[in-house]
Design a protein around this motif. Structure first.
Motif, PDB file in Angstrom:
ATOM      1  N   LEU A 134      16.299  -3.096  -2.106  1.00 51.50           N
ATOM      2  CA  LEU A 134      15.822  -3.898  -3.233  1.00 51.50           C
ATOM      3  C   LEU A 134      14.293  -3.969  -3.237  1.00 51.50           C
ATOM      4  O   LEU A 134      13.665  -3.900  -4.295  1.00 51.50           O
ATOM      5  CB  LEU A 134      16.435  -5.297  -3.171  1.00 51.50           C
ATOM      6  CG  LEU A 134      16.274  -6.189  -4.386  1.00 51.50           C
ATOM      7  CD1 LEU A 134      16.708  -5.512  -5.671  1.00 51.50           C
ATOM      8  CD2 LEU A 134      17.046  -7.489  -4.175  1.00 51.50           C
ATOM      9  N   ALA A 135      13.688  -4.050  -2.063  1.00 49.39           N
ATOM     10  CA  ALA A 135      12.223  -4.050  -1.972  1.00 49.39           C
ATOM     11  C   ALA A 135      11.664  -2.724  -2.501  1.00 49.39           C
ATOM     12  O   ALA A 135      10.649  -2.710  -3.208  1.00 49.39           O
ATOM     13  CB  ALA A 135      11.779  -4.295  -0.529  1.00 49.39           C
ATOM     14  N   VAL A 136      12.329  -1.607  -2.192  1.00 50.89           N
ATOM     15  CA  VAL A 136      11.912  -0.303  -2.721  1.00 50.89           C
ATOM     16  C   VAL A 136      12.027  -0.301  -4.242  1.00 50.89           C
ATOM     17  O   VAL A 136      11.130   0.182  -4.947  1.00 50.89           O
ATOM     18  CB  VAL A 136      12.756   0.846  -2.105  1.00 50.89           C
ATOM     19  CG1 VAL A 136      12.517   2.158  -2.841  1.00 50.89           C
ATOM     20  CG2 VAL A 136      12.465   1.004  -0.621  1.00 50.89           C
ATOM     21  N   GLU A 137      13.123  -0.857  -4.770  1.00 51.96           N
ATOM     22  CA  GLU A 137      13.312  -0.903  -6.225  1.00 51.96           C
ATOM     23  C   GLU A 137      12.198  -1.713  -6.896  1.00 51.96           C
ATOM     24  O   GLU A 137      11.696  -1.323  -7.957  1.00 51.96           O
ATOM     25  CB  GLU A 137      14.677  -1.515  -6.570  1.00 51.96           C
ATOM     26  CG  GLU A 137      15.836  -0.608  -6.233  1.00 51.96           C
ATOM     27  CD  GLU A 137      17.182  -1.280  -6.475  1.00 51.96           C
ATOM     28  OE1 GLU A 137      17.241  -2.367  -7.091  1.00 51.96           O
ATOM     29  OE2 GLU A 137      18.194  -0.704  -6.038  1.00 51.96           O
ATOM     30  N   VAL A 138      11.824  -2.830  -6.289  1.00 46.35           N
ATOM     31  CA  VAL A 138      10.728  -3.645  -6.829  1.00 46.35           C
ATOM     32  C   VAL A 138       9.452  -2.815  -6.883  1.00 46.35           C
ATOM     33  O   VAL A 138       8.745  -2.791  -7.895  1.00 46.35           O
ATOM     34  CB  VAL A 138      10.516  -4.930  -5.990  1.00 46.35           C
ATOM     35  CG1 VAL A 138       9.196  -5.600  -6.331  1.00 46.35           C
ATOM     36  CG2 VAL A 138      11.674  -5.895  -6.185  1.00 46.35           C
ATOM     37  N   GLU A 139       9.158  -2.125  -5.799  1.00 46.18           N
ATOM     38  CA  GLU A 139       7.947  -1.298  -5.759  1.00 46.18           C
ATOM     39  C   GLU A 139       7.998  -0.188  -6.801  1.00 46.18           C
ATOM     40  O   GLU A 139       6.986   0.111  -7.439  1.00 46.18           O
ATOM     41  CB  GLU A 139       7.757  -0.720  -4.352  1.00 46.18           C
ATOM     42  CG  GLU A 139       7.307  -1.751  -3.340  1.00 46.18           C
ATOM     43  CD  GLU A 139       5.946  -2.314  -3.675  1.00 46.18           C
ATOM     44  OE1 GLU A 139       4.969  -1.557  -3.751  1.00 46.18           O
ATOM     45  OE2 GLU A 139       5.870  -3.539  -3.895  1.00 46.18           O
ATOM     46  N   ASP A 140       9.168   0.427  -6.991  1.00 47.06           N
ATOM     47  CA  ASP A 140       9.298   1.475  -8.010  1.00 47.06           C
ATOM     48  C   ASP A 140       9.045   0.904  -9.409  1.00 47.06           C
ATOM     49  O   ASP A 140       8.389   1.544 -10.224  1.00 47.06           O
ATOM     50  CB  ASP A 140      10.692   2.108  -7.950  1.00 47.06           C
ATOM     51  CG  ASP A 140      10.887   3.007  -6.724  1.00 47.06           C
ATOM     52  OD1 ASP A 140       9.873   3.338  -6.067  1.00 47.06           O
ATOM     53  OD2 ASP A 140      12.036   3.365  -6.440  1.00 47.06           O
ATOM     54  N   LEU A 141       9.550  -0.284  -9.683  1.00 47.42           N
ATOM     55  CA  LEU A 141       9.336  -0.911 -10.988  1.00 47.42           C
ATOM     56  C   LEU A 141       7.865  -1.255 -11.205  1.00 47.42           C
ATOM     57  O   LEU A 141       7.368  -1.171 -12.323  1.00 47.42           O
ATOM     58  CB  LEU A 141      10.199  -2.166 -11.151  1.00 47.42           C
ATOM     59  CG  LEU A 141      11.676  -1.913 -11.428  1.00 47.42           C
ATOM     60  CD1 LEU A 141      12.473  -3.215 -11.301  1.00 47.42           C
ATOM     61  CD2 LEU A 141      11.857  -1.302 -12.817  1.00 47.42           C
ATOM     62  N   THR A 174       0.859  -1.177   0.000  1.00 41.19           N
ATOM     63  CA  THR A 174       0.000   0.000   0.000  1.00 41.19           C
ATOM     64  C   THR A 174       0.902   1.236   0.000  1.00 41.19           C
ATOM     65  O   THR A 174       2.093   1.150   0.332  1.00 41.19           O
ATOM     66  CB  THR A 174      -0.897   0.043   1.249  1.00 41.19           C
ATOM     67  OG1 THR A 174      -0.050   0.189   2.409  1.00 41.19           O
ATOM     68  CG2 THR A 174      -1.757  -1.200   1.383  1.00 41.19           C
ATOM     69  N   GLU A 175       0.335   2.370  -0.335  1.00 40.56           N
ATOM     70  CA  GLU A 175       1.106   3.619  -0.341  1.00 40.56           C
ATOM     71  C   GLU A 175       1.689   3.899   1.045  1.00 40.56           C
ATOM     72  O   GLU A 175       2.836   4.335   1.175  1.00 40.56           O
ATOM     73  CB  GLU A 175       0.202   4.771  -0.795  1.00 40.56           C
ATOM     74  CG  GLU A 175       0.975   6.021  -1.142  1.00 40.56           C
ATOM     75  CD  GLU A 175       2.039   5.820  -2.221  1.00 40.56           C
ATOM     76  OE1 GLU A 175       3.164   6.339  -2.026  1.00 40.56           O
ATOM     77  OE2 GLU A 175       1.778   5.155  -3.233  1.00 40.56           O
ATOM     78  N   GLN A 176       0.909   3.626   2.074  1.00 37.79           N
ATOM     79  CA  GLN A 176       1.361   3.840   3.458  1.00 37.79           C
ATOM     80  C   GLN A 176       2.560   2.947   3.790  1.00 37.79           C
ATOM     81  O   GLN A 176       3.535   3.387   4.393  1.00 37.79           O
ATOM     82  CB  GLN A 176       0.199   3.555   4.409  1.00 37.79           C
ATOM     83  CG  GLN A 176       0.522   3.816   5.862  1.00 37.79           C
ATOM     84  CD  GLN A 176      -0.669   3.533   6.774  1.00 37.79           C
ATOM     85  OE1 GLN A 176      -1.696   3.040   6.340  1.00 37.79           O
ATOM     86  NE2 GLN A 176      -0.522   3.849   8.037  1.00 37.79           N
ATOM     87  N   HIS A 177       2.502   1.681   3.372  1.00 40.54           N
ATOM     88  CA  HIS A 177       3.611   0.764   3.641  1.00 40.54           C
ATOM     89  C   HIS A 177       4.847   1.109   2.807  1.00 40.54           C
ATOM     90  O   HIS A 177       5.976   0.948   3.269  1.00 40.54           O
ATOM     91  CB  HIS A 177       3.179  -0.684   3.414  1.00 40.54           C
ATOM     92  CG  HIS A 177       2.280  -1.182   4.494  1.00 40.54           C
ATOM     93  ND1 HIS A 177       1.028  -1.681   4.221  1.00 40.54           N
ATOM     94  CD2 HIS A 177       2.433  -1.237   5.837  1.00 40.54           C
ATOM     95  CE1 HIS A 177       0.453  -2.025   5.366  1.00 40.54           C
ATOM     96  NE2 HIS A 177       1.281  -1.756   6.360  1.00 40.54           N
ATOM     97  N   ARG A 178       4.630   1.587   1.588  1.00 46.40           N
ATOM     98  CA  ARG A 178       5.762   2.031   0.762  1.00 46.40           C
ATOM     99  C   ARG A 178       6.493   3.176   1.439  1.00 46.40           C
ATOM    100  O   ARG A 178       7.719   3.221   1.467  1.00 46.40           O
ATOM    101  CB  ARG A 178       5.277   2.498  -0.607  1.00 46.40           C
ATOM    102  CG  ARG A 178       4.897   1.363  -1.524  1.00 46.40           C
ATOM    103  CD  ARG A 178       4.719   1.881  -2.900  1.00 46.40           C
ATOM    104  NE  ARG A 178       5.998   2.497  -3.274  1.00 46.40           N
ATOM    105  CZ  ARG A 178       6.325   2.820  -4.480  1.00 46.40           C
ATOM    106  NH1 ARG A 178       5.497   2.628  -5.464  1.00 46.40           N
ATOM    107  NH2 ARG A 178       7.483   3.361  -4.743  1.00 46.40           N
ATOM    108  N   ALA A 179       5.732   4.124   1.959  1.00 50.19           N
ATOM    109  CA  ALA A 179       6.338   5.270   2.645  1.00 50.19           C
ATOM    110  C   ALA A 179       7.110   4.806   3.881  1.00 50.19           C
ATOM    111  O   ALA A 179       8.213   5.289   4.151  1.00 50.19           O
ATOM    112  CB  ALA A 179       5.261   6.279   3.031  1.00 50.19           C
ATOM    113  N   ALA A 180       6.547   3.864   4.612  1.00 53.89           N
ATOM    114  CA  ALA A 180       7.218   3.337   5.802  1.00 53.89           C
ATOM    115  C   ALA A 180       8.514   2.611   5.421  1.00 53.89           C
ATOM    116  O   ALA A 180       9.533   2.731   6.115  1.00 53.89           O
ATOM    117  CB  ALA A 180       6.284   2.405   6.565  1.00 53.89           C
ATOM    118  N   LEU A 181       8.485   1.865   4.336  1.00 52.68           N
ATOM    119  CA  LEU A 181       9.680   1.157   3.867  1.00 52.68           C
ATOM    120  C   LEU A 181      10.768   2.167   3.475  1.00 52.68           C
ATOM    121  O   LEU A 181      11.940   1.985   3.816  1.00 52.68           O
ATOM    122  CB  LEU A 181       9.327   0.246   2.688  1.00 52.68           C
ATOM    123  CG  LEU A 181      10.477  -0.481   2.000  1.00 52.68           C
ATOM    124  CD1 LEU A 181      11.250  -1.363   2.983  1.00 52.68           C
ATOM    125  CD2 LEU A 181       9.949  -1.315   0.838  1.00 52.68           C
TER     126      LEU A 181
END
Length: 111
Positions: free
Chosen positions: A101-108, A62-69
């Protein structure tokens, strides 16, 4: 272009899967259980990063979890320089790389 992004995404997911498996095989650093570094509970920092990484492997965050990551990666940048134990430094550097790497996956996934 979408095919290239899909290929990059698959590559990053495979790498993230390997990193989470490697992480589970690494013993937690002795002396870091119950330790706070720069006001961060080191067990929770580890658990949060692993939790986000494994969730990214299953589904988009979710957007909230992405921000937390993203905030979590910044926390690693604060605590890593002050860890003076060689093994713990390697361990938490690995955990940080897993979170990045998890952030990169989400960005892709957003492309």
């Amino acid at each position: 272009m979408p095919g290239m992004i899909a290929g990059m995404l698959e590559e990053r997911l495979d790498a993230l899967s390997r990193m989470t498996a490697e992480h589970m095989a690494m013993p937690f650093p002795p002396g870091f259980r119950g330790l706070d570094v720069e006001d961060q509970d080191m067990v929770m920092l580890d658990a949060d990063a692993y939790g986000y990484a494994t969730n990214v492997l299953k589904r988009p965050l979710t957007e909230q979890h992405r921000a937390a990551l993203t905030r979590l990666v910044a926390v690693f940048d604060k605590v890593l320089p002050v860890i003076d134990d060689e093994y713990a430094s390697r361990y938490y550097t690995h955990v940080r790389k897993m979170a990045v790497l998890a952030v990169e996956v989400e960005d892709l996934r957003e492309k």
